[in-house]
Scaffold this motif. Structure first.
Motif, short mmCIF file in Angstrom:
data_model
loop_
_atom_site.label_atom_id
_atom_site.label_comp_id
_atom_site.label_asym_id
_atom_site.label_seq_id
_atom_site.Cartn_x
_atom_site.Cartn_y
_atom_site.Cartn_z
N TRP A 244 0.86 -1.19 0.00
CA TRP A 244 0.00 0.00 0.00
C TRP A 244 0.89 1.24 0.00
CZ3 TRP A 244 -4.28 1.93 -1.41
CH2 TRP A 244 -4.87 3.04 -0.81
N ARG A 245 0.72 2.09 -1.02
CA ARG A 245 1.62 3.21 -1.22
C ARG A 245 1.38 4.35 -0.22
NH1 ARG A 245 1.94 5.44 -7.20
NH2 ARG A 245 -0.14 6.19 -6.63
N TRP A 246 2.46 5.03 0.14
CA TRP A 246 2.33 6.22 0.99
C TRP A 246 1.57 7.31 0.25
CZ3 TRP A 246 3.93 11.12 -0.21
CH2 TRP A 246 4.85 11.26 -1.26
N THR B 106 -4.25 -5.38 -1.44
CA THR B 106 -3.79 -4.16 -2.11
C THR B 106 -2.64 -4.45 -3.07
OG1 THR B 106 -2.57 -3.73 -0.04
CG2 THR B 106 -4.57 -2.46 -0.41
N ASP B 107 -1.72 -5.30 -2.68
CA ASP B 107 -0.58 -5.60 -3.54
C ASP B 107 -1.01 -6.36 -4.79
OD1 ASP B 107 2.42 -5.59 -3.85
OD2 ASP B 107 2.07 -7.74 -3.94
N ASP B 108 -1.89 -7.32 -4.62
CA ASP B 108 -2.27 -8.14 -5.78
C ASP B 108 -3.18 -7.40 -6.75
OD1 ASP B 108 -1.28 -11.13 -5.55
OD2 ASP B 108 -1.66 -10.41 -3.53
N PHE B 109 -4.07 -6.57 -6.23
CA PHE B 109 -4.87 -5.75 -7.14
C PHE B 109 -3.98 -4.77 -7.89
CE2 PHE B 109 -8.76 -6.63 -4.40
CZ PHE B 109 -9.41 -7.35 -5.39
N THR C 158 1.94 -1.09 9.17
CA THR C 158 2.95 -0.68 8.20
C THR C 158 2.75 -1.45 6.90
OG1 THR C 158 5.32 -0.28 7.88
CG2 THR C 158 4.70 -2.37 8.92
N THR C 159 3.68 -1.28 5.99
CA THR C 159 3.69 -2.03 4.73
C THR C 159 5.06 -2.65 4.52
OG1 THR C 159 3.14 -1.90 2.37
CG2 THR C 159 4.39 -0.07 3.30
N ASP C 160 5.15 -3.58 3.61
CA ASP C 160 6.41 -4.29 3.39
C ASP C 160 7.29 -3.63 2.34
OD1 ASP C 160 4.28 -4.96 1.69
OD2 ASP C 160 5.20 -6.84 1.08
N HIS C 161 6.72 -2.76 1.52
CA HIS C 161 7.48 -2.06 0.47
C HIS C 161 6.58 -0.99 -0.14
CE1 HIS C 161 5.07 -4.28 -2.48
NE2 HIS C 161 5.43 -5.41 -1.88
N GLY C 162 7.19 -0.15 -0.96
CA GLY C 162 6.42 0.83 -1.71
C GLY C 162 6.19 0.35 -3.13
N GLU D 233 9.99 3.04 -0.38
CA GLU D 233 9.34 4.05 0.45
C GLU D 233 8.15 3.44 1.20
OE1 GLU D 233 10.59 7.70 -2.55
OE2 GLU D 233 8.49 7.05 -2.45
N SER D 234 8.21 3.52 2.51
CA SER D 234 7.25 2.86 3.38
C SER D 234 6.52 3.89 4.23
CB SER D 234 7.99 1.84 4.25
OG SER D 234 7.11 1.16 5.12
N TRP D 235 5.83 3.44 5.25
CA TRP D 235 5.12 4.29 6.21
C TRP D 235 4.84 3.47 7.47
CZ3 TRP D 235 0.67 1.78 7.25
CH2 TRP D 235 0.15 0.95 6.23
N ILE D 236 4.58 4.14 8.56
CA ILE D 236 4.32 3.47 9.84
C ILE D 236 3.23 4.22 10.59
CG2 ILE D 236 5.28 2.92 12.12
CD1 ILE D 236 8.04 2.65 10.69
N ILE D 237 2.29 3.48 11.16
CA ILE D 237 1.23 4.05 11.98
C ILE D 237 1.24 3.33 13.33
CG2 ILE D 237 -1.28 4.33 12.25
CD1 ILE D 237 -1.47 4.30 9.17
N MET D 238 1.14 4.09 14.42
CA MET D 238 1.07 3.48 15.75
C MET D 238 0.07 4.25 16.61
SD MET D 238 5.06 2.53 16.62
CE MET D 238 5.69 4.20 16.42
N PHE D 239 -0.75 3.52 17.34
CA PHE D 239 -1.68 4.15 18.27
C PHE D 239 -2.08 3.15 19.34
CE2 PHE D 239 -4.02 2.32 14.76
CZ PHE D 239 -5.17 1.76 15.31
N GLY D 240 -2.56 3.67 20.46
CA GLY D 240 -2.93 2.81 21.58
C GLY D 240 -2.35 3.31 22.88
N ASN D 241 -2.41 2.48 23.90
CA ASN D 241 -2.11 2.96 25.25
C ASN D 241 -0.65 3.29 25.49
OD1 ASN D 241 -1.44 0.09 25.33
ND2 ASN D 241 -1.22 0.36 27.53
N LYS D 242 0.29 2.75 24.69
CA LYS D 242 1.71 3.00 24.92
C LYS D 242 2.29 4.05 23.97
CE LYS D 242 4.03 0.72 27.44
NZ LYS D 242 4.44 0.91 28.84
N ILE D 243 1.42 4.70 23.20
CA ILE D 243 1.90 5.63 22.18
C ILE D 243 1.73 7.07 22.65
CG2 ILE D 243 1.63 6.43 19.81
CD1 ILE D 243 2.81 3.59 20.17
#
Length: 350
Positions: free
Chosen positions: A34-36, A235-238, A280-284, A303-313
């Protein structure tokens, strides 16, 4: 007496820290390829208006187009941008100076997943998507060996290579991927098994995400794992098919799935206020007519991306350079289990 009180206070703090660590749960999610660009800007109008890649131009634009990138991305992934953006961390918006890349030199799936779950690239041994048992021990495998988390780590993936990525023979992790059935199924899982068998296959080794998602969610409801990995794959296969409308619609559904997982964790006492999500994703992928493809010959495929949320963020500075190889140590810090390896791994983001 003061010394005794001080000692008791220290002991109390130590036990409190242990209890807090034991209470931590993680839901780790990947959206394959999934692209950034779409994550941060919404639909790509050049691709959305191209009949070669989109068979339903007006429908897609009606659903997801808007005047600004911020409006477009919120229509495409409303949970991420209406909830997570307020309380979480989102890295990889290259328009804003936030850069996320993979460290491996391959820029396709198996090397990307290996780097993400082990904290280091292995360009010499992990250089194809072949079904080869991963010689590297992942953070998930080590967490599962810890007394606090023993038999409480589950792996679900749409791609049938995940059992090899997580080395099912050595790790003994429960892994359900590709077109595998739930073992010892309850009534809900029997239905998922049945519907999976009765649904026409499009890609052979990659099932539709609806099955991966519901297997994982049912496990969370019934077995209460403390760590869950969910690898969505559509997303990758489509994208490889050049099917931009389904690529977009699949990510939109993935956003709904992530919301469903989050809502469940916030309404279940076992998970509520004790769970962190990492996505996250494995690649761009490439851009323009190269958007279908990735690999080290395609510009932007690292080119990748990262999302984090929850009680420790907690909020952090999002500008600067980050890498997928930092996520293993990030998990280790969140969960409270040291990650031991002879390799040099990326430092925790937190």
């Amino acid at each position: 007496m003061k010394k005794l009180i001080g000692l008791l206070t220290i002991i109390s703090c130590v036990f409190s820290q242990i209890t807090q660590a034991q209470e931590q749960k993680i839901v780790f999610i990947t959206l394959d390829g999934w692209r950034w660009q779409e994550l941060f800007n919404g639909i790509d109008n050049e691709l959305a208006n191209n009949k070669k890649y989109n068979s339903k131009i007006e429908e897609l634009k009606t659903a997801f187009d808007a005047k600004t990138p911020e409006e477009k991305r919120a229509k495409l992934m409303p949970f991420i941008w209406n909830h997570v953006a307020k309380d979480g961390i989102i890295l990889g918006d290259r328009n804003q100076g936030s850069l996320v890349n993979v460290h491996n030199t391959m820029h396709f799936s198996y090397p990307g997943y290996n780097e993400t779950i082990t904290g280091f690239a292995d360009n010499n041994r992990i250089n194809s998507n072949d079904k080869i048992l991963n010689p590297n021990v992942s953070i998930f495998e080590q967490i599962n060996q810890h007394p606090w988390y023993k038999n409480s780590v589950y792996i679900y993936g749409s791609w049938d290579v995940f059992p090899y990525i997580f080395n099912y023979e050595r790790s003994k992790l429960p892994i359900n991927a590709g077109y595998a059935h739930a073992t010892n199924p309850n009534e809900t899982e029997k239905l998922i098994n049945k519907y999976q068998d009765e649904t026409p296959q499009r890609w052979g080794g990659v099932r539709f995400d609806v099955f991966t998602h519901n297997f994982a969610l049912e496990t969370m409801k019934t077995k209460k794992p403390k760590v869950v990995y969910i690898g969505y794959g559509e997303t990758d296969d489509f994208a490889h098919d050049g099917d931009y409308d389904h690529y977009i619609e699949s990510a939109h559904v993935n956003d709904k799935m992530i919301k469903e997982l989050w809502d469940y964790t916030q309404n279940d006492p076992f998970y509520k206020n004790q769970t962190t999500f990492i996505i996250t994703t494995d690649h761009g992928r490439g851009t323009g007519d190269e958007w279908q493809h990735h690999g080290n010959k395609i510009k932007g495929a690292d080119e990748s991306w990262i999302i984090m949320f929850g009680n420790k963020i907690k909020p952090i500075k999002t500008k600067g350079q980050f890498y997928n190889n930092q996520l293993a140590e990030t998990m280790s810090k969140i969960i409270g289990v040291p990650y031991k390896t002879n390799q040099s791994v990326g430092k925790s983001i937190l």
